[in-house]
Structure formats: C-alpha cells, structure tokens
Design an enzyme around this catalytic site. Structure first.
Site, PDB file in Angstrom:
ATOM      1  N   SER A  25       0.729  -0.935   0.090  1.00 52.46           N
ATOM      2  CA  SER A  25      -0.116   0.072   0.098  1.00 52.46           C
ATOM      3  C   SER A  25       0.629   1.572   0.178  1.00 52.46           C
ATOM      4  O   SER A  25       2.127   1.253   0.799  1.00 52.46           O
ATOM      5  CB  SER A  25      -0.784  -0.050   1.410  1.00 52.46           C
ATOM      6  OG  SER A  25      -1.216   1.027   1.521  1.00 52.46           O
ATOM      7  N   HIS A  50      -0.701  -1.199  -4.737  1.00 53.72           N
ATOM      8  CA  HIS A  50      -2.501  -0.571  -4.001  1.00 53.72           C
ATOM      9  C   HIS A  50      -1.860   0.657  -3.219  1.00 53.72           C
ATOM     10  O   HIS A  50      -1.588   1.249  -2.920  1.00 53.72           O
ATOM     11  CB  HIS A  50      -2.441  -1.825  -2.498  1.00 53.72           C
ATOM     12  CG  HIS A  50      -3.010  -1.706  -2.129  1.00 53.72           C
ATOM     13  ND1 HIS A  50      -4.770  -2.676  -2.453  1.00 53.72           N
ATOM     14  CD2 HIS A  50      -4.149  -1.176  -1.226  1.00 53.72           C
ATOM     15  CE1 HIS A  50      -5.912  -2.038  -1.468  1.00 53.72           C
ATOM     16  NE2 HIS A  50      -5.303  -0.984  -0.671  1.00 53.72           N
ATOM     17  N   ASP A  52      -4.242   3.740  -2.312  1.00 55.45           N
ATOM     18  CA  ASP A  52      -5.985   4.280  -1.234  1.00 55.45           C
ATOM     19  C   ASP A  52      -6.277   5.238  -1.700  1.00 55.45           C
ATOM     20  O   ASP A  52      -5.441   6.544  -1.157  1.00 55.45           O
ATOM     21  CB  ASP A  52      -5.148   3.933  -0.309  1.00 55.45           C
ATOM     22  CG  ASP A  52      -5.168   1.907   0.477  1.00 55.45           C
ATOM     23  OD1 ASP A  52      -5.962   2.027   0.461  1.00 55.45           O
ATOM     24  OD2 ASP A  52      -3.708   2.182   0.754  1.00 55.45           O
ATOM     25  N   MET A  54      -9.232   7.621  -0.926  1.00 50.50           N
ATOM     26  CA  MET A  54     -10.273   7.650   0.064  1.00 50.50           C
ATOM     27  C   MET A  54     -10.268   9.755  -0.468  1.00 50.50           C
ATOM     28  O   MET A  54      -9.407  10.609  -0.488  1.00 50.50           O
ATOM     29  CB  MET A  54      -9.027   8.232   1.556  1.00 50.50           C
ATOM     30  CG  MET A  54      -8.338   6.787   2.430  1.00 50.50           C
ATOM     31  SD  MET A  54      -7.965   6.925   3.402  1.00 50.50           S
ATOM     32  CE  MET A  54      -6.929   5.936   3.717  1.00 50.50           C
ATOM     33  N   HIS A  84      -7.917   1.084  -4.792  1.00 51.68           N
ATOM     34  CA  HIS A  84      -8.800   0.860  -3.411  1.00 51.68           C
ATOM     35  C   HIS A  84      -9.689   1.766  -3.229  1.00 51.68           C
ATOM     36  O   HIS A  84      -8.897   2.860  -2.444  1.00 51.68           O
ATOM     37  CB  HIS A  84      -7.951   0.501  -2.123  1.00 51.68           C
ATOM     38  CG  HIS A  84      -9.201  -0.412  -1.045  1.00 51.68           C
ATOM     39  ND1 HIS A  84      -8.818  -0.157   0.467  1.00 51.68           N
ATOM     40  CD2 HIS A  84      -9.845  -0.055  -0.838  1.00 51.68           C
ATOM     41  CE1 HIS A  84      -9.661  -0.366   0.975  1.00 51.68           C
ATOM     42  NE2 HIS A  84     -10.927  -0.335   0.415  1.00 51.68           N
ATOM     43  N   MET A  86     -12.079   4.043  -1.370  1.00 51.40           N
ATOM     44  CA  MET A  86     -13.004   4.882  -0.641  1.00 51.40           C
ATOM     45  C   MET A  86     -13.407   5.639  -0.958  1.00 51.40           C
ATOM     46  O   MET A  86     -12.727   6.298   0.043  1.00 51.40           O
ATOM     47  CB  MET A  86     -12.339   4.216   1.114  1.00 51.40           C
ATOM     48  CG  MET A  86     -11.024   2.959   0.882  1.00 51.40           C
ATOM     49  SD  MET A  86      -9.892   3.092   2.477  1.00 51.40           S
ATOM     50  CE  MET A  86      -8.279   3.096   1.052  1.00 51.40           C
ATOM     51  N   MET A 162     -12.297  -6.402   4.042  1.00 49.61           N
ATOM     52  CA  MET A 162     -11.212  -5.481   4.490  1.00 49.61           C
ATOM     53  C   MET A 162     -10.942  -6.225   6.103  1.00 49.61           C
ATOM     54  O   MET A 162     -11.650  -6.208   6.837  1.00 49.61           O
ATOM     55  CB  MET A 162     -11.594  -4.649   5.347  1.00 49.61           C
ATOM     56  CG  MET A 162     -11.894  -3.130   4.281  1.00 49.61           C
ATOM     57  SD  MET A 162      -9.926  -2.733   3.272  1.00 49.61           S
ATOM     58  CE  MET A 162      -9.867  -1.745   4.448  1.00 49.61           C
ATOM     59  N   ASP A 196      -6.862  -6.476   3.251  1.00 52.22           N
ATOM     60  CA  ASP A 196      -6.357  -5.182   4.092  1.00 52.22           C
ATOM     61  C   ASP A 196      -6.225  -4.905   4.953  1.00 52.22           C
ATOM     62  O   ASP A 196      -7.534  -4.510   5.118  1.00 52.22           O
ATOM     63  CB  ASP A 196      -6.890  -4.427   2.768  1.00 52.22           C
ATOM     64  CG  ASP A 196      -6.719  -2.952   2.628  1.00 52.22           C
ATOM     65  OD1 ASP A 196      -5.641  -3.052   3.156  1.00 52.22           O
ATOM     66  OD2 ASP A 196      -6.822  -2.296   1.479  1.00 52.22           O
TER      67      ASP A 196
END
Ligand SMILES: O=C(CO)[C@@H](O)[C@H](O)COP(=O)(O)O
Ligand SMILES: [Fe+2]
Length: 220
Positions: A25, A50, A52, A54, A84, A86, A162, A196
């Site tokens: 990540s 990966h 992330d 957000m 990913h 979010m 998750m 994750d």
C-alpha cells in the site's frame, strides 16, 4: 510469488487463475516521493501497487486521487495499479481513474457500502468499470456480512475483505474477519480474495490459511 527471471520479476504460480500476490500500500510511503517509492517496491519484488484513494466522506480521512495516480503512472508504465476506492458514489470516479491508470492494467475496487440508492445499482457500477477497461473488485468493511456479496461475487474479478476499518494505515488486523474469507474460499475456489489492513509477518499466515491470495501490506 514473483522471482527474478531474465532481469524481470516473473510470477511463479502454476498457470491457474488464482495466484498469490503481495501488494504494497503506497499510503505508507513518503507521498512526496511517490514515484521513487513505487519503483523501489517494484524492484524489491512487489507484484502490484495498491493505491488507497480516500474522499473524506466515505471514510474519515483523505489521501490522494486520480491526478496523483496519473502522475505516478508516467513513472511506472508497466505496473499493475490496484486502486482501492474508499469513496462515496463510486460510479462518479470510474472515468477519471480509467484515464489516470491507462497502461499496464488496473483494477477499480469499490465498496459495496458506498453505492448510493440514486446512482447505478451494483451490477451497473461493475459494468461501468468494465466498459472503461479496468478489472473490477468489490470490497466489504469488517461489519458487513459476507452474504451481502452473494449477488455480485460472480460479476467481479476480486473480492476485498477488509481486515481493519477503512480509512487509516497502521491499524491492528481483525482476525474475526477470517470466517468471511473462509466462507468465500469454500464457495469460490478460483476467486481472487484480497485482505487489507494490519497484514504482516504475524498475521499473513492466518489470512493465507483462510484462503486469501492477495495480500496488501502498508506499514509492514
Ligand atoms: O485500505 C487501507 C486502509 O484503509 C489499507 O490499504 C492500508 O493502507 C493498509 O495499511 P496497513 O494496515 O498495512 O498499515
Ligand atoms: Fe487499501
């Protein structure tokens, strides 16, 4: 597992659909030095990156989004980008993420809980992602039952279970999420199942034993 072969990292898994991968990540890196951090984990044998994303709405934190991903892509044209997402209303960012990841391949993983009633339905979000040339992942938070996935699992390339509440790196692995992985694996032997949150040397065995084959690791 990837090993060096003719100057490149090659996957050594047998030629079946399910392959074990480590996906660092990038949230855990020095984001001001993202390109060189990405190159360095790839050179060390990372299978995928990966990323992330957000939005400060679906999760109580913000990170980076598609403009940063587009800049990163120029530095790692051959890397698979595992996004990913979010974010609330996941359909709204599909086009932007597809544009910013164009190249060696990308996955758009959206949270089942984030799909709103007045946007596309879940199957519609999956189709939109595919229509934009990306692979599709669907994620569930620790409090979401695995049964919530039953209608969508056949439509996607990967399920993300998750193992922390999404939003922050460096949290503690939640072993009570493993029965969900086990249930998915017993029903779907070839499914890519990602875990994750809090994965590292002391937790990876539990995740692998339950049947996870894609391991995200940030702070570790
Ligand atoms: O999606 C998330 C957090 O929401 C993760 O990808 C974390 O960034 C993983 O970090 P560690 O738990 O491994 O530190
Ligand atoms: Fe993540």
């Amino acid at each position: 597992m990837a090993v060096p072969l003719n100057g490149q990292w090659q996957c050594q898994c047998p030629p079946h659909k399910r392959c074990c991968k480590i996906q660092p990540s990038m949230l855990a890196c020095d984001l001001a030095d993202l390109a060189s951090e990405a190159k360095s984990v790839l050179a060390a044998g990372a299978d995928e990156l990966h990323l992330d994303v957000m939005d400060g709405h679906f999760v109580p934190n913000m990170s980076f989004a598609h403009p940063v991903v587009a800049s990163l892509r120029k530095h790692v044209p051959d890397a698979y980008l595992d996004c990913h997402m979010m974010v609330s209303r996941p359909s709204q960012w599909v086009e932007a993420v597809a544009g910013s990841t164009k190249g060696a391949g990308a996955r758009y993983t959206f949270h089942l809980e984030a799909v709103e009633e007045d946007e596309l339905d879940v199957a519609g979000v999956v189709k939109l992602i595919r229509d934009h040339g990306m692979q599709v992942g669907v994620a569930i938070k620790p409090g979401t039952a695995v049964e919530a996935l039953s209608a969508v699992v056949a439509l996607v390339d990967m399920v993300l279970v998750m193992t922390v509440e999404p939003g922050f790196g460096g949290q503690k692995f939640m072993p009570n999420c493993m029965p969900k992985v086990l249930a998915l694996r017993s029903e779907h032997p070839d499914l890519d199942i990602q875990v994750d949150g809090g994965l590292g040397p002391s937790t990876i065995d539990a995740a692998a034993a339950a049947g996870a084959n894609l391991i995200v690791a940030g702070s570790t």
